[in-house]
Design a protein around this motif. Structure first.
Motif, short mmCIF file in Angstrom:
data_model
loop_
_atom_site.label_atom_id
_atom_site.label_comp_id
_atom_site.label_asym_id
_atom_site.label_seq_id
_atom_site.Cartn_x
_atom_site.Cartn_y
_atom_site.Cartn_z
N MET A 1 0.82 -1.20 0.00
CA MET A 1 0.00 0.00 0.00
C MET A 1 0.86 1.26 0.00
SD MET A 1 -2.94 1.23 2.72
CE MET A 1 -3.81 -0.31 2.55
N VAL A 2 1.88 1.25 0.85
CA VAL A 2 2.77 2.42 0.94
C VAL A 2 3.53 2.62 -0.36
CG1 VAL A 2 4.77 3.39 2.11
CG2 VAL A 2 2.97 2.31 3.44
N LYS A 3 4.08 1.50 -0.91
CA LYS A 3 4.84 1.61 -2.15
C LYS A 3 3.95 2.04 -3.31
CE LYS A 3 7.87 -1.03 -5.24
NZ LYS A 3 8.50 -2.35 -5.53
N GLY A 4 2.78 1.41 -3.40
CA GLY A 4 1.86 1.78 -4.47
C GLY A 4 1.40 3.22 -4.34
N SER A 5 1.10 3.63 -3.11
CA SER A 5 0.68 5.01 -2.87
C SER A 5 1.81 5.98 -3.22
CB SER A 5 0.26 5.20 -1.41
OG SER A 5 -0.88 4.45 -1.11
N MET B 1 1.86 6.27 -7.08
CA MET B 1 0.70 7.00 -7.59
C MET B 1 0.69 8.44 -7.09
SD MET B 1 -0.64 4.95 -9.62
CE MET B 1 -2.07 5.95 -10.04
N THR B 2 1.15 8.64 -5.84
CA THR B 2 1.23 9.99 -5.32
C THR B 2 2.24 10.81 -6.10
OG1 THR B 2 0.63 9.28 -3.08
CG2 THR B 2 1.76 11.37 -3.27
N ALA B 3 3.41 10.22 -6.36
CA ALA B 3 4.45 10.94 -7.11
C ALA B 3 3.97 11.29 -8.51
CB ALA B 3 5.72 10.09 -7.18
N GLY B 4 3.39 10.30 -9.21
CA GLY B 4 2.92 10.56 -10.56
C GLY B 4 1.81 11.59 -10.59
N SER B 5 0.84 11.43 -9.68
CA SER B 5 -0.28 12.36 -9.64
C SER B 5 0.16 13.74 -9.20
CB SER B 5 -1.35 11.81 -8.69
OG SER B 5 -2.50 12.61 -8.72
N PHE C 1 -5.19 -2.24 -16.03
CA PHE C 1 -4.61 -3.57 -16.17
C PHE C 1 -3.33 -3.69 -15.33
CE2 PHE C 1 -1.46 -6.24 -18.40
CZ PHE C 1 -2.09 -7.47 -18.32
N PHE C 2 -2.45 -2.71 -15.45
CA PHE C 2 -1.20 -2.76 -14.68
C PHE C 2 -1.48 -2.64 -13.18
CE2 PHE C 2 0.73 -1.38 -18.78
CZ PHE C 2 1.64 -2.41 -18.91
N GLN C 3 -2.48 -1.83 -12.81
CA GLN C 3 -2.81 -1.69 -11.39
C GLN C 3 -3.35 -3.00 -10.82
OE1 GLN C 3 -5.52 1.64 -11.41
NE2 GLN C 3 -3.95 3.00 -12.26
N GLY C 4 -4.00 -3.80 -11.67
CA GLY C 4 -4.49 -5.10 -11.22
C GLY C 4 -3.35 -6.03 -10.82
N TYR C 5 -2.18 -5.82 -11.41
CA TYR C 5 -0.97 -6.56 -11.01
C TYR C 5 -0.22 -5.82 -9.90
CZ TYR C 5 -1.32 -9.92 -14.84
OH TYR C 5 -1.73 -10.93 -15.67
N GLN D 1 1.08 -2.99 -10.03
CA GLN D 1 2.18 -2.21 -10.60
C GLN D 1 1.68 -0.79 -10.81
OE1 GLN D 1 4.88 -3.95 -13.67
NE2 GLN D 1 3.18 -5.34 -13.92
N MET D 2 2.15 0.12 -10.01
CA MET D 2 1.69 1.50 -10.11
C MET D 2 2.64 2.37 -10.95
SD MET D 2 -1.05 1.14 -8.52
CE MET D 2 -1.76 -0.15 -7.51
N ALA D 3 3.87 1.90 -11.18
CA ALA D 3 4.85 2.70 -11.92
C ALA D 3 4.38 3.03 -13.34
CB ALA D 3 6.20 2.00 -11.94
#
Length: 556
Positions: free
Chosen positions: A25-29, A32-36, A166-170, A172-174
């Motif tokens: 959760m932290v890594k994904g956030s 996504m936080t950085a990109g957003s 699709f990538f988020q389902g795996y 993978q947020m990058a």
């Protein structure tokens, strides 16, 4: 294999421990936080030269841009709003039971569906631009070319967004985060280039400049889609390997896959359009209420509308995007835990998501309120009413962000009907209080009415999560109280810097306003970081890295 190489491979999201789930959760956030965040910042920075090149027309241009984009956003969200999240949720569930092949078939069929939806919605917006603009554009004929420019982007964005899902389902947020940033880069470059050429080289029409600025949405989306296609091409061998080793016990017909996508997407569409529907309600009611109540001229109403619908909204969405990043990350994690029946994990993930949201959102919102005056001067111009609107927007952003997160939590747990019901109740509350709020607060009225409606919906959702999944809010209170205290100290520190520097600098100068913003943000950020690290609150968010930061900064 290096860490970088591992990050590029699709991960198998089987059931994880509490620590693994929290780390994901932290890594994904973080991704996504950085990109957003970078995308939103870039999407705000362009305003400075854009406003300068538009000159005296900038306020009317901002109002036109906001009107067109609000309508476009609604069409966009209806076309795709729920599909990426629904695909992410379903793929995560299939992967959790080792049915990777089904998830990949779902993605490929989904591409066909989104291509059709994109084409259909684009045609409706193009040919319906005149009546739609008349209803929601305040009878402004300039809205028509803007809507037609945006209709072109509608054709490809649904398929692009599906690929992100699709990538988020795996988990993978990058790819999503990086493509989001690339989309914004290409959009802003085209937008500024076209505006400069029209306004400075050709000395042209500001309406044409706004039209080309909105067409930039297509340019950015095309660049993003190409990058996502490249990611998919690189990962195709690994995806094929996962599909080959699947259990292959599920045999689902094509029509069933389409039905699953649509059924799962509808609740996401309804909720994802929530903020846009609130904005469209403001767009449709603000002008007639202001004319009927105060007999205000249309030009003045457009100026006031631009203050909250474009000016403040552009900046506030930077911090609201942080909540969206958390929401996107938590949906597949919750779906995975629900599929495996791990209710202990669900409760822990819900609590982590709420605390993580508050840890980021509250200091962000209070910090923006503290620097509202120099920030508004930097991006637009010195304006006391503009500053006040931005401050109110910053505070109401907390409620908007909260609704974004709790609605994602509910949807991740398949409580779609309940969150839709809560949202509709919140919308009804907004309708009831809209007129009195505008009557009492003028341009700030729609913001306050939205905050009240969203607060009602959010509180009902939080209560539902407590009753059905056992969230212990009392257990979270010590952390929440610390976040609140440190955020208030951050606000005080930033406010003192702003007022102190205003005594020796020219608060109406853009250059000096930039200096004030930088110093005030640095002071407020330092205060929050110090207390978060010293109290060990940061350890809950970033784990062992917090200890390293304490050693480097000599914080005991």
């Amino acid at each position: 294999m290096s860490e970088e190489s591992k990050a590029k491979q699709p991960q198998s999201p089987h059931v994880n421990s509490d620590a693994d789930a929290h780390a994901k959760m932290v890594k994904g956030s973080a991704w996504m936080t950085a990109g957003s965040l970078f995308s939103r910042i870039l999407g705000a920075i362009y305003i400075i030269p854009w406003v300068m090149w538009l000159g005296n027309h900038y306020s009317q241009a901002n109002a036109l841009y906001a009107k067109g984009y609000n309508i476009y956003s609604f069409f966009l969200l209806v076309a795709i709003g729920g599909i990426p999240s629904a695909i992410s949720k379903q793929i995560s569930e299939y992967n959790a039971i080792n049915e990777y092949g089904v998830g990949q078939r779902l993605f490929k069929r989904g591409l066909l569906l989104t291509a059709a939806l994109g084409l259909l919605s684009g045609l409706i917006l193009w040919f319906g631009a005149k009546p739609i603009g008349f209803v929601f554009g305040g009878s402004d004929p300039n809205v028509i070319p803007v809507l037609r420019a945006l209709a072109i982007a509608l054709v490809i964005i649904p398929s692009m967004s599906l690929t992100r899902g699709f990538f988020q389902g795996y988990q993978q947020m990058a790819p999503s985060a990086i493509s989001q940033f690339i989309e914004q880069v290409f959009r802003v470059v085209y937008m500024l280039g076209a505006t400069y050429f029209i306004m400075k080289v050709q000395t042209g029409d500001w309406v044409n400049a706004v039209t080309q600025s909105t067409f930039a949405a297509f340019v950015g989306a095309a660049a993003s889609f190409l990058l996502l296609a490249w990611y998919y091409y690189r990962q195709r061998p690994e995806l094929n390997r996962l599909a080959a080793q699947s259990d292959a016990k599920l045999v689902i017909p094509v029509w069933q896959l389409f039905k699953d996508i649509i059924v799962q997407a509808i609740p996401f569409i309804v909720i994802d359009t929530a903020t846009t529907v609130f904005n469209l309600l403001d767009q449709a009611t603000f002008q007639p209420i202001m004319q009927a109540t105060f007999h205000t001229k249309v030009v003045v109403i457009n100026d006031l509308y631009a203050l909250f619908a474009f000016n403040a909204n552009k900046l506030v969405m930077i911090i609201v995007s942080l909540a969206s990043a958390i929401a996107v990350t938590v949906v597949p994690l919750l779906s995975e835990s629900l599929a495996s029946g791990n209710f202990r994990n669900i409760r822990k993930q819900l609590e982590d998501a709420i605390v993580l949201f508050l840890f980021i959102m509250i200091p962000g919102a209070l910090g923006m309120a503290a620097v509202a005056q120099p920030l508004n001067t930097l991006f637009y111009s010195y304006s006391q009413i503009g500053t006040m609107i931005l401050q109110i927007s910053a505070f109401t952003a907390i409620v908007l962000g909260l609704f974004t997160v709790v609605s994602a939590l509910m949807q991740g747990l398949s409580r779609n009907r309940d969150i839709i019901r809560f949202y509709l109740i919140g919308l009804a509350v907004k309708l009831v209080v809209q007129w009195p709020c505008i009557y009492l607060l003028s341009a700030a009225g729609p913001l306050v009415a939205t905050a009240i409606g969203m607060a009602v919906a959010s509180l009902m959702a939080l209560y539902d999560l407590e009753v059905n999944f056992g969230i212990r809010y009392v257990k979270l209170l010590p952390k929440v109280n610390r976040i609140l205290i440190y955020s208030i100290l951050t606000y005080i520190a930033a406010t003192l810097v702003v007022h102190g520097l205003n005594l020796i600098l020219n608060e109406q100068s853009k250059t000096q306003a930039f200096l004030i913003v930088i110093l005030a943000v640095a002071a407020g950020g330092a205060v929050y970081a110090y207390f978060a690290l010293k109290s060990r609150l940061a350890d809950l968010m970033i784990g062992g890295r917090a200890a390293g930061l304490r050693r480097k900064l000599r914080i005991k």
